[in-house]
Design an enzyme around this catalytic site. Structure first.
Site, PDB file in Angstrom:
ATOM      1  N   LYS A  75       0.796  -1.037   0.002  1.00  0.00           N
ATOM      2  CA  LYS A  75       0.028   0.015  -0.146  1.00  0.00           C
ATOM      3  C   LYS A  75       0.788   1.142  -0.160  1.00  0.00           C
ATOM      4  CE  LYS A  75      -2.305  -0.964   3.926  1.00  0.00           C
ATOM      5  NZ  LYS A  75      -1.666  -2.306   4.225  1.00  0.00           N
ATOM      6  N   ARG A 132      -8.958   1.079   9.565  1.00  0.00           N
ATOM      7  CA  ARG A 132      -8.536  -0.305   9.801  1.00  0.00           C
ATOM      8  C   ARG A 132      -9.711  -0.970  10.743  1.00  0.00           C
ATOM      9  NH1 ARG A 132      -2.852   0.430   9.446  1.00  0.00           N
ATOM     10  NH2 ARG A 132      -1.507  -1.378   9.605  1.00  0.00           N
ATOM     11  N   ARG A 184      11.931  -7.709   4.373  1.00  0.00           N
ATOM     12  CA  ARG A 184      11.803  -6.165   4.973  1.00  0.00           C
ATOM     13  C   ARG A 184      12.502  -6.172   6.241  1.00  0.00           C
ATOM     14  NH1 ARG A 184       6.414  -2.669   4.724  1.00  0.00           N
ATOM     15  NH2 ARG A 184       5.859  -3.902   6.434  1.00  0.00           N
ATOM     16  N   ARG A 209      12.466  -2.746  10.816  1.00  0.00           N
ATOM     17  CA  ARG A 209      11.235  -2.282  11.498  1.00  0.00           C
ATOM     18  C   ARG A 209      10.816  -2.980  12.459  1.00  0.00           C
ATOM     19  NH1 ARG A 209       5.789  -0.574   8.060  1.00  0.00           N
ATOM     20  NH2 ARG A 209       4.403  -1.080   9.606  1.00  0.00           N
ATOM     21  N   ARG A 260       0.062  -8.707  13.809  1.00  0.00           N
ATOM     22  CA  ARG A 260      -0.572  -7.561  12.794  1.00  0.00           C
ATOM     23  C   ARG A 260      -1.737  -8.476  11.687  1.00  0.00           C
ATOM     24  NH1 ARG A 260       4.484  -5.319  10.333  1.00  0.00           N
ATOM     25  NH2 ARG A 260       3.309  -3.798   9.120  1.00  0.00           N
TER      26      ARG A 260
HETATM   27  P1  AMP Z   1       1.149   0.322   8.951  1.00  0.00           P
HETATM   28  O1  AMP Z   1       2.623   1.116   8.801  1.00  0.00           O
HETATM   29  O2  AMP Z   1       0.062   1.072   8.356  1.00  0.00           O
HETATM   30  O3  AMP Z   1       1.274  -1.068   8.769  1.00  0.00           O
HETATM   31  O4  AMP Z   1       0.836   0.833  10.576  1.00  0.00           O
HETATM   32  C1  AMP Z   1       1.771   0.250  11.737  1.00  0.00           C
HETATM   33  C2  AMP Z   1       1.037   0.218  12.908  1.00  0.00           C
HETATM   34  O5  AMP Z   1       0.572   1.485  13.387  1.00  0.00           O
HETATM   35  C3  AMP Z   1      -0.003  -0.627  13.046  1.00  0.00           C
HETATM   36  O6  AMP Z   1       0.151  -2.409  13.203  1.00  0.00           O
HETATM   37  C4  AMP Z   1      -0.851  -0.153  14.261  1.00  0.00           C
HETATM   38  O7  AMP Z   1      -0.155  -0.555  15.260  1.00  0.00           O
HETATM   39  C5  AMP Z   1      -0.721   1.210  13.837  1.00  0.00           C
HETATM   40  N1  AMP Z   1      -1.882   1.854  13.007  1.00  0.00           N
HETATM   41  C6  AMP Z   1      -1.573   2.313  11.983  1.00  0.00           C
HETATM   42  N2  AMP Z   1      -2.676   2.699  11.413  1.00  0.00           N
HETATM   43  C7  AMP Z   1      -3.700   2.409  12.302  1.00  0.00           C
HETATM   44  C8  AMP Z   1      -5.141   2.486  12.234  1.00  0.00           C
HETATM   45  N3  AMP Z   1      -5.755   3.079  11.141  1.00  0.00           N
HETATM   46  N4  AMP Z   1      -5.655   1.951  13.368  1.00  0.00           N
HETATM   47  C9  AMP Z   1      -5.222   1.315  14.320  1.00  0.00           C
HETATM   48  N5  AMP Z   1      -3.722   1.345  14.382  1.00  0.00           N
HETATM   49  C10 AMP Z   1      -3.049   1.638  13.372  1.00  0.00           C
END
Ligand code: AMP
Length: 187
Positions: free
Chosen positions: A13, A88, A127, A133, A144
């Protein structure tokens, strides 16, 4: 134009959102990036979210909705947003609809990137080795994926019922996926 890029963690994404920023002048709104910036800056918000994120759990709806709300008007004024990693949960999707509606806007398309779990695990372990990360470690990534299946996948019928959903095969090269997304947006 407002677009949601939808899919499990590590589906591509962020990569595709950044390309659309370049090619279409849209604004990427990534709650994951905003939260990582908060952690890097050492803010109170960052401190609150750090442990939750490194475990792989979702942070609260209130926090991410407030982050989007703070940036939404600016993105709409610039021509529209690419929502990356948001919404989400159903509560987030409903809040997004309400926030957009206040500005006289709506979601125009939801592009779902389909990637199978085996490919996701391969991508993320690569990654993790390259970038380290913290939430890409195998235990956090499992959490996740579970959060995606439990909380986020129910958004597929939410947007499907509104006739907004386009499925794209996310298993191909970055260029092939990009071409399919462009076709979906221009159709
Ligand atoms: P991402 O980079 O989008 O995979 O987000 C990394 C982490 O940030 C996720 O695993 C959640 O812990 C938190 N996070 C990001 N976006 C959201 C969201 N819309 N709702 C809840 N937690 C989020």
């Amino acid at each position: 134009m407002n677009l949601i890029l939808f899919g499990p963690p590590a589906a591509g994404k962020g990569t595709q959102a950044k390309r659309l920023v370049e090619t279409r002048g849209m604004v990427q709104l990534s709650t994951g990036d905003m939260l990582r910036e908060a952690i890097a800056s050492g803010s109170q918000l960052g401190l609150e979210c750090q442990a939750i994120m490194s475990r792989g759990d979702l942070v609260s709806d209130e926090i991410v909705i407030a982050l989007i709300e703070a940036r939404l008007k600016e993105a709409e004024d610039a021509g529209g947003a690419i929502f990356d990693g948001f919404p989400r949960t159903i509560a987030q999707a409903e809040a997004l609809d309400a926030m957009l509606s206040k500005l006289g806007k709506k979601i125009d398309r939801v592009v779902r990137l389909r990637v199978d779990d085996v490919a996701l695990l391969e991508r993320v372990s690569k990654r993790y080795a390259e970038q380290g990360r913290p939430d890409d470690n195998p235990d956090s990534f499992k959490v996740r994926l579970e959060a995606y299946n439990r909380n986020t996948a129910p958004l597929l019928p939410y947007y499907g019922d509104k006739d907004l959903l386009t499925e794209v095969d996310g298993m191909g090269s970055i260029e092939a996926v990009a071409a399919d997304i462009d076709a979906a947006l221009d159709s």
